[in-house]
Write an enzyme that holds these catalytic residues in place. Structure first.
Site, PDB file in Angstrom:
ATOM      1  N   HIS A   1      10.257   6.472   2.835  1.00 19.28           N
ATOM      2  CA  HIS A   1       9.918   7.117   4.108  1.00 19.28           C
ATOM      3  C   HIS A   1       9.692   6.062   5.169  1.00 19.28           C
ATOM      4  O   HIS A   1       9.186   4.967   4.883  1.00 19.28           O
ATOM      5  CB  HIS A   1       8.685   8.021   3.974  1.00 19.28           C
ATOM      6  CG  HIS A   1       7.475   7.361   3.393  1.00 19.28           C
ATOM      7  ND1 HIS A   1       7.328   7.135   2.044  1.00 19.28           N
ATOM      8  CD2 HIS A   1       6.353   6.856   3.974  1.00 19.28           C
ATOM      9  CE1 HIS A   1       6.169   6.539   1.821  1.00 19.28           C
ATOM     10  NE2 HIS A   1       5.562   6.347   2.970  1.00 19.28           N
TER      11      HIS A   1
ATOM     12  N   GLY B   1       0.793  -1.227   0.000  1.00 22.23           N
ATOM     13  CA  GLY B   1       0.000   0.000   0.000  1.00 22.23           C
ATOM     14  C   GLY B   1       0.821   1.271   0.000  1.00 22.23           C
ATOM     15  O   GLY B   1       0.355   2.317   0.458  1.00 22.23           O
TER      16      GLY B   1
HETATM   17  P1  AMP Z   1       2.626   5.279   2.545  1.00 21.39           P
HETATM   18  O1  AMP Z   1       1.206   4.801   2.445  1.00 21.39           O
HETATM   19  O2  AMP Z   1       3.504   4.427   3.388  1.00 21.39           O
HETATM   20  O3  AMP Z   1       3.220   5.589   1.174  1.00 21.39           O
HETATM   21  O4  AMP Z   1       2.538   6.620   3.385  1.00 21.39           O
HETATM   22  C1  AMP Z   1       2.384   7.884   2.835  1.00 21.39           C
HETATM   23  C2  AMP Z   1       2.048   8.771   4.014  1.00 21.39           C
HETATM   24  O5  AMP Z   1       2.234  10.113   3.605  1.00 21.39           O
HETATM   25  C3  AMP Z   1       0.584   8.656   4.478  1.00 21.39           C
HETATM   26  O6  AMP Z   1       0.569   8.272   5.863  1.00 21.39           O
HETATM   27  C4  AMP Z   1       0.036  10.060   4.261  1.00 21.39           C
HETATM   28  O7  AMP Z   1      -0.869  10.446   5.271  1.00 21.39           O
HETATM   29  C5  AMP Z   1       1.289  10.906   4.270  1.00 21.39           C
HETATM   30  N1  AMP Z   1       1.208  12.153   3.539  1.00 21.39           N
HETATM   31  C6  AMP Z   1       0.774  12.338   2.266  1.00 21.39           C
HETATM   32  N2  AMP Z   1       0.849  13.640   1.928  1.00 21.39           N
HETATM   33  C7  AMP Z   1       1.349  14.287   3.013  1.00 21.39           C
HETATM   34  C8  AMP Z   1       1.647  15.652   3.296  1.00 21.39           C
HETATM   35  N3  AMP Z   1       1.456  16.628   2.391  1.00 21.39           N
HETATM   36  N4  AMP Z   1       2.134  15.958   4.512  1.00 21.39           N
HETATM   37  C9  AMP Z   1       2.313  14.999   5.445  1.00 21.39           C
HETATM   38  N5  AMP Z   1       2.066  13.699   5.235  1.00 21.39           N
HETATM   39  C10 AMP Z   1       1.566  13.345   4.042  1.00 21.39           C
END
Ligand code: AMP
Ligand code: ZN
Length: 111
Positions: free
Chosen positions: A97, A90
């Site tokens: 990150h 997902g």
């Molecule tokens: P993943 O699903 O591991 O790729 O996590 C991506 C994460 O990025 C999710 O938990 C989102 O809530 C977070 N995310 C997406 N856009 C932003 C943003 N502009 N600022 C902070 N977090 C974000």
């Protein structure tokens, strides 16, 4: 530029928790726990699957930073570090990150 590259560049606002020459950390916009922080390399690495001998130094450094942030955030009762890699996990943002999740007892949902 990807969304996290834009956050690192200051083109998209974020709540910064930590920054140095190679690493940036900020609060997740959609927190899944009382403390939910994302720690990213400033260099664009797409995912865990792209870690290699050329870029793994920053990953080692990220884990030092994670331990430091966890102390700063008062997560002495524990926390979880997660990196989603690819479609089945997902992964939604294709810039490496590490999620730091803590501040409450976490359910053990590994799959
Ligand atoms: P993943 O699903 O591991 O790729 O996590 C991506 C994460 O990025 C999710 O938990 C989102 O809530 C977070 N995310 C997406 N856009 C932003 C943003 N502009 N600022 C902070 N977090 C974000
Ligand atoms: Zn990027």
């Amino acid at each position: 530029m990807c969304i996290f590259c834009k956050i690192i560049a200051g083109e998209i606002p974020s709540t910064k928790v930590y920054e140095d020459d190679t690493v940036f950390a900020f609060r997740d916009i959609n927190p899944q726990a009382p403390t939910h922080i994302l720690v990213v390399p400033k260099a664009h690495i797409p995912s865990v699957a792209a870690i290699d001998g050329e870029n793994s130094g920053v990953v080692a450094h990220i884990f030092e930073v994670i331990a430091q942030i966890a102390r700063q955030e008062g997560l002495e009762k524990g926390y979880r570090v997660v990196s989603n890699c690819g479609e089945d996990a997902g992964q939604t943002v294709h810039h490496l990150h590490f999620h730091i999740l803590g501040g409450k007892p976490l359910a053990l949902e590994m799959a």
